[in-house]
Design a protein around this motif. Structure first.
Motif, mmCIF file in Angstrom:
data_model
loop_
_atom_site.group_PDB
_atom_site.id
_atom_site.type_symbol
_atom_site.label_atom_id
_atom_site.label_comp_id
_atom_site.label_asym_id
_atom_site.label_seq_id
_atom_site.Cartn_x
_atom_site.Cartn_y
_atom_site.Cartn_z
ATOM 1 N N UNK A 460 9.694 -45.245 -30.910
ATOM 2 C CA UNK A 460 9.237 -44.413 -29.805
ATOM 3 C C UNK A 460 7.737 -44.585 -29.643
ATOM 4 N N UNK A 461 7.333 -45.198 -28.554
ATOM 5 C CA UNK A 461 5.917 -45.356 -28.237
ATOM 6 C C UNK A 461 5.529 -44.277 -27.237
ATOM 7 N N UNK A 462 4.637 -43.378 -27.653
ATOM 8 C CA UNK A 462 4.274 -42.217 -26.845
ATOM 9 C C UNK A 462 2.797 -42.303 -26.496
ATOM 10 N N UNK A 463 2.494 -42.139 -25.210
ATOM 11 C CA UNK A 463 1.123 -42.214 -24.724
ATOM 12 C C UNK A 463 0.846 -40.978 -23.886
ATOM 13 N N UNK A 464 -0.039 -40.120 -24.407
ATOM 14 C CA UNK A 464 -0.418 -38.905 -23.690
ATOM 15 C C UNK A 464 -1.902 -38.892 -23.357
ATOM 16 N N UNK A 465 -2.556 -40.025 -23.475
ATOM 17 C CA UNK A 465 -3.977 -40.101 -23.163
ATOM 18 C C UNK A 465 -4.681 -41.067 -24.087
ATOM 19 N N UNK A 466 -5.962 -41.338 -23.836
ATOM 20 C CA UNK A 466 -6.704 -42.335 -24.632
ATOM 21 C C UNK A 466 -6.692 -42.052 -26.127
ATOM 22 N N UNK A 467 -6.750 -40.786 -26.521
ATOM 23 C CA UNK A 467 -6.787 -40.450 -27.938
ATOM 24 C C UNK A 467 -5.437 -39.995 -28.471
ATOM 25 N N UNK A 468 -4.451 -39.932 -27.609
ATOM 26 C CA UNK A 468 -3.148 -39.380 -28.004
ATOM 27 C C UNK A 468 -2.057 -40.392 -27.715
ATOM 28 N N UNK A 469 -1.969 -41.397 -28.560
ATOM 29 C CA UNK A 469 -0.922 -42.402 -28.384
ATOM 30 C C UNK A 469 -0.593 -43.011 -29.736
ATOM 31 N N UNK A 470 0.631 -43.478 -29.853
ATOM 32 C CA UNK A 470 1.064 -44.081 -31.097
ATOM 33 C C UNK A 470 2.547 -44.375 -31.054
#
Length: 778
Positions: A460-470
């Protein structure tokens, strides 16, 4: 509330009842399900699954997934979660409850023909449906993401290769009207066939607004269209293309606030007050909301000056929602016995909810909630047999992509002001990409004993913003053993795991230093990231068919829920207030945090009995016991700590918002009465009792939602072509809430911006209705 005599009377009457050609009157041993993505007899599949056929749905006149849950043991669905109305209803199975509108955080997911439904499950109708399968326990090995506690799969019927159609209508007291139509048949002989469906339903509100008696609260309007094409050029290849479009145009939901004047406490010096006891009934004079035309015009006028964003421009208080879903599925059978299956889907949705969020007659707060999403998904699977068909194998891969936006605005009715949340009206923007590889091997060790090994590797690749992804990875297994000791009997044992992927508190990165200090003072250990939550399920079961006179399904399970993800609602200082006193001094932010572990024990029983050719009976029972078993020092116990100022004693508390006991009793009596014209006719009588006992509404286990006894009766005459029916719903005028959620007291009982005071937001149940329903097949 109905008294016990009512329940006993109707229970006795059920011994003389039950409906239509097969209101669960078809023997359950004849039902084929695809819960493990292969066709199996329901009494031979080693899983806890409830299958409700199209005949069942029609006989009970089920309208949506809320009705479906009421008839399914171990399945619970409140009318709303955090936002009243049909905006964010979330299904729960076996006591695994999580209050979130995020489709990535659902513990139970809904599918249509194996295609994940990202949101708006209340918009799904039953037109063109062959059956619905409710599969209980972790289904991650087969269905992937967000099937942590179970899955609900709508299976559509193939279009007929013979021309046919159906037209039905309903009219009931309190201004409910419905019309549905379908037509299907051949387009190019037996090669290409199709079906068109349509449904319109209007349900007038059951409560008058005390502030404007001309306005009905709880009004709902639904319009949907469906189409399917099936192409089958040969016996070994079939593919289907399905489209579904729906709209919701609802008025202000029927809710009321049990404000802080009802609270008890403090229970310890300095602790928070909270509601304790059983939620009471309400007088009509208490049900008043600032959702009149004048209130709407005032808010819209102010919103226009402040550029408040709407996903769909509203024309009144309530909910507007539009959804489009397209899917493609098919199967190709190779000459060597290997089958290729594929599924693909695209969906998009927009929704705007504008409501009087304080749920009180006080002119305080209005809320706009927006959500938009778009997703794309696909799956491919190969399966076949080996070793003289003693082994069945299946392997495949799937991909899922979601773009999900939520946000809104907050209105101060008292001052005629509104404030948008986030850029362009969106506070949270989330992109998700999921890749999964899965497989299974079923081995018939002997004629009576089988083993099954299933597993899924998922990223699961999750991106919620520049500092919130992984990226979060997991392996999710299921192992099953089943044994047939005698004819038509099956015993099984299974171990399975499910997960909710970890994620990010993307709003954490926007906090000031003072806000971070205030946040971590309230919730020690809360950070920008939270870990995945896991669920381990141990289950045994027994399925039996008794000479086609009775069948049953029984299961007993233990589940271990670890690193439980919990919502933490924090009140933080608003930096904008320093330079602009018209801004609120406090802002409310929601975060996720890993907290307790929960042990869940339960049992489910589902049985059908056919004592005569005319009488069929059905009963279900679900018992669920969910208790906090462990609690880390850095965790959050929510309202428990706020009330008692300590976490001591939190272990052993019952999980909230799930009834420990659920019972359904249904009966149909169906008798031939001779000829009407040139058609044979039957008279039928059906009764249903749906019971759920009290449940706690929050972790302190002080406030309870009352027990529910929902009774329904219907009777009619049926031929092969026509049905005419009279019915009554909510026979005993049950008043128990449809939802009861711990909420912030936004009424005038507390000072403006005092967001730390608890209240209970209550959803009001529809009153008793009488109606008629007619249908024609052609």
């Amino acid at each position: 509330m109905p008294n016990i005599q009512h329940t006993i009377m109707l229970s006795s009457a059920l011994a003389l009842l039950m409906s239509q050609e097969a209101a669960w009157a078809q023997n359950n041993d004849e039902i084929i399900v695809t819960a493990r993505k292969q066709a199996e007899n329901i009494l031979e599949v080693p899983l806890a699954v409830t299958a409700i056929s199209a005949a069942d749905i029609d006989a009970a006149n089920l309208e949506n997934i809320v009705d479906l849950a009421a008839f399914t043991p171990g399945f619970q669905l409140e009318s709303f979660n955090s936002i009243p109305g049909r905006y964010d209803s979330t299904p729960f199975i076996r006591g695994v409850v999580f209050d979130s509108t995020d489709p990535l955080r659902q513990t139970v997911s809904v599918f249509v023909d194996g295609v994940f439904v990202s949101g708006g499950n209340m918009m799904l109708d039953f037109e063109g449906i062959e059956r619905v399968e409710v599969i209980k326990g972790p289904q991650s090995a087969q269905f992937g993401r967000s099937t942590f506690a179970g899955a609900v799969n709508y299976i559509t019927a193939d279009p007929s290769t013979e021309f046919q159609g159906r037209l039905s209508g309903l009219a009931a007291t309190r201004d409910e009207y419905e019309i549905t139509a379908s037509v299907e048949g051949p387009i190019l002989g037996d090669t290409l066939s199709g079906r068109l469906t349509g449904r319109y339903n209007f349900n007038g509100g059951h409560y008058d607004n005390a502030l404007d008696p001309s306005q009905e609260l709880g009004e709902e309007e639904t319009l949907s269209f469906g189409a399917m094409l099936m192409y089958q050029p040969s016996d070994n290849f079939k593919t289907r293309l399905r489209g579904f479009y729906s709209e919701i145009d609802d008025g202000q939901p029927a809710t009321i606030l049990l404000d802080s004047s009802f609270n008890s406490g403090p229970f310890v010096p300095g602790g928070e007050t909270i509601f304790a006891g059983t939620i009471p009934e309400f007088d009509a004079a208490d049900i008043g909301l600032n959702s009149t035309d004048a209130d709407f015009d005032a808010f819209i006028a102010d919103a226009a000056t402040r550029d408040v964003f709407f996903s769909i421009t509203p024309d009144r208080f309530g909910l507007d929602r539009e959804a489009l879903r397209i899917s493609l599925d098919g199967q190709y059978d190779f000459d060597n016995g290997i089958a290729l299956n594929y599924v693909a889907g695209y969906s998009s949705e927009k929704a705007t909810s504008l409501i009087d969020v304080d749920s009180s007659p006080d002119a305080t707060y209005t809320q706009v909630a927006n959500r938009e999403f778009e997703d794309l998904q696909g799956e491919i699977r190969l399966s076949g047999n080996a070793f003289d068909e003693s082994v069945f194998w299946s392997f495949g891969a799937n991909y899922y992509e979601l773009k999900f936006d939520t946000g809104g605005a907050f209105g101060l009715q008292a001052f005629g002001q509104s404030f948008s949340f986030g850029q362009d009206g969106f506070l949270d923007r989330e992109d998700v990409n999921t890749l999964g590889f899965f497989g299974k091997v079923d081995w018939d060790v002997t004629d009576r004993f089988s083993l099954s090994f299933e597993g899924r590797y998922q990223e699961d690749e999750i991106d919620e913003g520049p500092d919130a992804n992984g990226t979060f990875t997991s392996f999710l297994p299921r192992v099953t053993a089943d044994y047939e000791p005698w004819e038509d009997g099956l015993f099984y044992a299974t171990y399975s795991e499910g997960n909710l992927p970890g994620g990010f508190n993307s709003n954490f990165f926007d906090l000031t230093a003072d806000q971070v200090t205030a946040l971590q003072t309230q919730f020690a250990g809360l950070d920008s990231t939270y870990d995945e939550e896991t669920l381990k399920n141990y289950e045994i079961g027994w399925k039996q068919n008794f000479d086609d006179l009775m069948n049953l399904q029984f299961s007993f399970y233990k589940m271990e829920r670890v690193d439980q993800v919990t919502r933490a609602v924090a009140q933080l200082p608003n930096p904008a207030f320093v330079g602009d006193p018209t801004q609120p001094p406090i802002v409310t932010e929601t975060f996720f945090v890993n907290a307790a572990a929960t042990d869940i024990y339960g049992a489910e029983l589902e049985t059908n009995w056919y004592p005569t050719d005319n009488l069929s009976l059905r009963a279900t029972l679900a018992w669920t016991n969910a208790e906090i078993s462990n609690f880390p020092a850095s965790g959050d116990s929510g309202d428990f700590e706020d009330v008692f100022l300590t976490d001591d004693g939190f272990i052993g508390q019952k999980a909230e918002r799930y009834p420990p006991i659920q019972i359904t009793l249904s009966g149909t009596y169906d008798k031939p009465i001779g000829s009407l014209g040139n058609m044979e006719a039957n008279w039928y009588l059906r009764g249903d009792i749906l019971y759920a006992n009290e449940y706690f509404i929050s972790t302190p286990n002080l406030g309870e939602s009352p027990a529910v006894t929902d009774a329904r009766l219907r009777t009619g005459i049926r031929t092969d072509r026509y049905t005419l029916e009279a019915f009554v719903t909510n026979l005993f005028e049950e008043t128990a809430p449809t939802a009861a959620n711990n909420y912030i007291d936004l009424s005038n009982t507390t000072p403006l911006f005092s967001f730390g005071v608890e209240a209970v937001q209550v959803g009001l149940r529809d009153k008793r209705q009488f109606g008629i329903r007619a249908a024609m097949n052609f």
